[in-house]
Write an enzyme that holds these catalytic residues in place. Structure first.
Site, PDB file in Angstrom:
ATOM      1  N   TYR A   1      13.553  31.347   5.137  1.00 26.78           N
ATOM      2  CA  TYR A   1      12.312  31.956   5.631  1.00 26.78           C
ATOM      3  C   TYR A   1      12.313  32.060   7.154  1.00 26.78           C
ATOM      4  O   TYR A   1      12.726  31.109   7.843  1.00 26.78           O
ATOM      5  CB  TYR A   1      11.106  31.106   5.243  1.00 26.78           C
ATOM      6  CG  TYR A   1      10.799  31.062   3.767  1.00 26.78           C
ATOM      7  CD1 TYR A   1      10.508  32.211   3.058  1.00 26.78           C
ATOM      8  CD2 TYR A   1      10.778  29.839   3.092  1.00 26.78           C
ATOM      9  CE1 TYR A   1      10.200  32.155   1.701  1.00 26.78           C
ATOM     10  CE2 TYR A   1      10.468  29.767   1.749  1.00 26.78           C
ATOM     11  CZ  TYR A   1      10.185  30.935   1.054  1.00 26.78           C
ATOM     12  OH  TYR A   1       9.877  30.862  -0.279  1.00 26.78           O
TER      13      TYR A   1
ATOM     14  N   MET B   1       9.856  24.772   0.209  1.00 26.74           N
ATOM     15  CA  MET B   1       9.068  23.797  -0.546  1.00 26.74           C
ATOM     16  C   MET B   1       9.965  22.958  -1.472  1.00 26.74           C
ATOM     17  O   MET B   1       9.741  21.748  -1.617  1.00 26.74           O
ATOM     18  CB  MET B   1       7.987  24.502  -1.369  1.00 26.74           C
ATOM     19  CG  MET B   1       6.991  23.540  -1.980  1.00 26.74           C
ATOM     20  SD  MET B   1       5.808  24.335  -3.082  1.00 26.74           S
ATOM     21  CE  MET B   1       4.857  25.315  -1.938  1.00 26.74           C
TER      22      MET B   1
ATOM     23  N   LYS C   1       0.830  -1.212   0.000  1.00 28.77           N
ATOM     24  CA  LYS C   1       0.000   0.000   0.000  1.00 28.77           C
ATOM     25  C   LYS C   1       0.868   1.267   0.000  1.00 28.77           C
ATOM     26  O   LYS C   1       2.071   1.195   0.269  1.00 28.77           O
ATOM     27  CB  LYS C   1      -0.926  -0.020   1.219  1.00 28.77           C
ATOM     28  CG  LYS C   1      -0.203  -0.081   2.553  1.00 28.77           C
ATOM     29  CD  LYS C   1      -1.170  -0.394   3.690  1.00 28.77           C
ATOM     30  CE  LYS C   1      -0.430  -0.509   5.008  1.00 28.77           C
ATOM     31  NZ  LYS C   1      -1.335  -0.855   6.111  1.00 28.77           N
TER      32      LYS C   1
ATOM     33  N   ARG D   1     -11.352  -0.570  14.282  1.00 32.03           N
ATOM     34  CA  ARG D   1     -11.330   0.084  12.976  1.00 32.03           C
ATOM     35  C   ARG D   1     -12.384  -0.659  12.171  1.00 32.03           C
ATOM     36  O   ARG D   1     -13.486  -0.824  12.642  1.00 32.03           O
ATOM     37  CB  ARG D   1      -9.900  -0.012  12.396  1.00 32.03           C
ATOM     38  CG  ARG D   1      -9.624   0.948  11.281  1.00 32.03           C
ATOM     39  CD  ARG D   1      -8.119   1.054  10.954  1.00 32.03           C
ATOM     40  NE  ARG D   1      -7.541  -0.185  10.425  1.00 32.03           N
ATOM     41  CZ  ARG D   1      -6.266  -0.299  10.046  1.00 32.03           C
ATOM     42  NH1 ARG D   1      -5.444   0.732  10.130  1.00 32.03           N
ATOM     43  NH2 ARG D   1      -5.794  -1.441   9.583  1.00 32.03           N
TER      44      ARG D   1
HETATM   45  C1  LIG Z   1      -0.562  -1.869   6.732  1.00 30.43           C
HETATM   46  C2  LIG Z   1      -1.092  -3.164   7.102  1.00 30.43           C
HETATM   47  C3  LIG Z   1      -0.238  -4.261   7.257  1.00 30.43           C
HETATM   48  C4  LIG Z   1       1.266  -4.152   7.207  1.00 30.43           C
HETATM   49  O1  LIG Z   1       1.698  -3.439   8.345  1.00 30.43           O
HETATM   50  P1  LIG Z   1       3.271  -3.312   8.710  1.00 30.43           P
HETATM   51  O2  LIG Z   1       3.263  -2.812  10.090  1.00 30.43           O
HETATM   52  O3  LIG Z   1       3.823  -2.318   7.737  1.00 30.43           O
HETATM   53  O4  LIG Z   1       3.853  -4.655   8.545  1.00 30.43           O
HETATM   54  C5  LIG Z   1      -0.821  -5.487   7.494  1.00 30.43           C
HETATM   55  N1  LIG Z   1      -2.162  -5.625   7.600  1.00 30.43           N
HETATM   56  C6  LIG Z   1      -3.021  -4.579   7.469  1.00 30.43           C
HETATM   57  C7  LIG Z   1      -4.488  -4.799   7.602  1.00 30.43           C
HETATM   58  C8  LIG Z   1      -2.511  -3.308   7.239  1.00 30.43           C
HETATM   59  O5  LIG Z   1      -3.357  -2.287   7.123  1.00 30.43           O
END
Ligand SMILES: *Cc1c(COP(=O)(O)O)cnc(C)c1O
Length: 381
Positions: free
Chosen positions: A275, A323, A48, A146
């Site tokens: 800045y 930036m 992700k 969650r």
């Molecule tokens: C992001 C995520 C992971 C991986 O998490 P890490 O701490 O980066 O290993 C695994 N399972 C879910 C549901 C996640 O959202």
């Protein structure tokens, strides 16, 4: 060597002097180290947020050359990018989904997380309407609060899942809130709760779907949580999820962040830098400008705190990070336009880590990695 976001350019020569370098060999080594730690358990790399800043498509393609069976991402859009890039592997989307997205999952053969009874029913109906079979993992909330059905009311979801005719319940999963902590009592409680939910399958004498809950922290610290699949994210990229976690798998960071000196000047006392005029010297110093800023994900909160490396030596970032540029005090050492500057990575035995940046910015390594903007080209070695 090629560059994501600039597919027509095959080297970094003449391009932006700033780039992220991803060492694919280290990704391979990290993947293998995790696989050997978990034994026969399936490793599902979690890619992700642009593969934690490393480049979603390129990392996925590299994973496909290893013996990876399934990839995980957070959002439907990420999975669609992978399908567009002709990644054929099964892709599991971890996050919550909207009803309107369900047909896209079916169309592109993506595995989805059913986090409620209603969602599961919608998926079943959509699959029937499209004449397809949906691939689903049931999401159980064992303490994260969650997405997912609470462990104490999961039975009706599991019961309903047995009756779905157009859904293949491939897996069932949960997620830890504290697996990277020193105190593992709450993580252990989550495992117990998940096991209780899983007892359902034995009581009903039906086959148990693939069970998974281990993220990087749990892979390092909780072998009892491995079950059928583990889901490493940050560990795959060679970064430990927290300071206090036990480093039971040896991994190496795959990402370096580099730039070059684009300007050099002598700054006199009484002439503050950048800045807000937050820094000035009381003697003549040499100050170089580096073409990286918070618009690239180099946090402004690291102003007057961060260090970078030139010629294998650490120097402080002085004044506010802008930036697109920041300034570095090299005192009376020499530097020339075009000299390499390492923001993250190794140089002549010295090392600056994403943990260092996280400490300077007051955040965690995850945020440092995922904030490196797509404006920064990625180079793969
Ligand atoms: C992001 C995520 C992971 C991986 O998490 P890490 O701490 O980066 O290993 C695994 N399972 C879910 C549901 C996640 O959202």
């Amino acid at each position: 060597m090629y560059i994501a976001n600039h597919p027509t350019i095959t080297t970094n020569k003449g391009l932006r002097p700033t780039y992220v370098e991803v060492d694919l060999g280290r990704l391979t080594d990290n993947y293998k180290a995790i696989q050997s730690k978990v034994g026969d358990v399936t490793v599902m790399p979690i890619l992700k947020a642009n593969a934690y800043g490393h480049g979603l498509v390129e990392v996925a393609k590299h994973m496909a050359t290893l013996d990876v069976k399934q990839l995980g991402v957070a959002y439907l859009e990420e999975a669609l990018l992978l399908r567009e890039a002709a990644i054929q592997l099964p892709i599991f989307v971890l996050g919550g989904i909207l009803d309107s997205q369900v047909p896209m999952f079916l169309e592109h053969d993506l595995t989805l997380a059913a986090s409620s009874l209603e969602k599961l029913k919608q998926v079943d109906e959509a699959a029937e309407a499209m004449g397809k079979r949906a691939k689903v993992h049931l999401k159980i909330d064992t303490g994260m609060e969650r997405i997912g059905v609470h462990y104490y009311s999961a039975e009706s979801l599991l019961e309903a899942s047995l009756k779905c005719k157009h859904v293949e319940i491939e897996g069932i999963f949960s997620h830890f809130a504290n697996a990277d902590a020193a105190d593992l009592s709450s993580a252990r409680l989550q495992i117990e709760r998940f096991e209780e939910v899983l007892d359902f399958y034995e009581r009903r004498s039906v086959p148990t779907p693939l069970r998974h809950m281990a993220n990087s922290g749990a892979i390092l610290q909780l072998p009892e949580s491995y079950l059928d699949i583990v889901r490493p994210g940050i560990l795959l990229f060679g970064v430990y999820p927290s300071h206090e976690v036990q480093q039971t798998v040896a991994v190496q960071p795959a990402l370096s962040w580099k730039s070059t000196v684009v300007y050099f000047k002598v700054v006199k006392p009484g002439h503050p830098v950048s800045y807000g005029s937050t820094w000035e010297s009381d003697h003549n110093v040499r100050v170089v400008t580096v073409p990286v800023g918070y618009g690239d994900g180099y946090f402004r909160s690291m102003s007057n705190k961060a260090e970078v490396m030139l010629s294998g030596k650490r120097y402080p970032v002085v004044g506010r990070v802008c930036m697109d540029q920041f300034m570095v005090n090299i005192e009376w050492d020499s530097a020339y336009n075009g000299d390499e500057v390492v923001l993250v990575g190794e140089m002549e035995g010295e090392r600056i880590t994403v943990e260092d940046l996280a400490a300077w910015a007051g955040t965690i390594p995850y945020e440092v990695l995922t904030n490196i903007n797509t404006r920064v080209p990625r180079v793969y070695i």
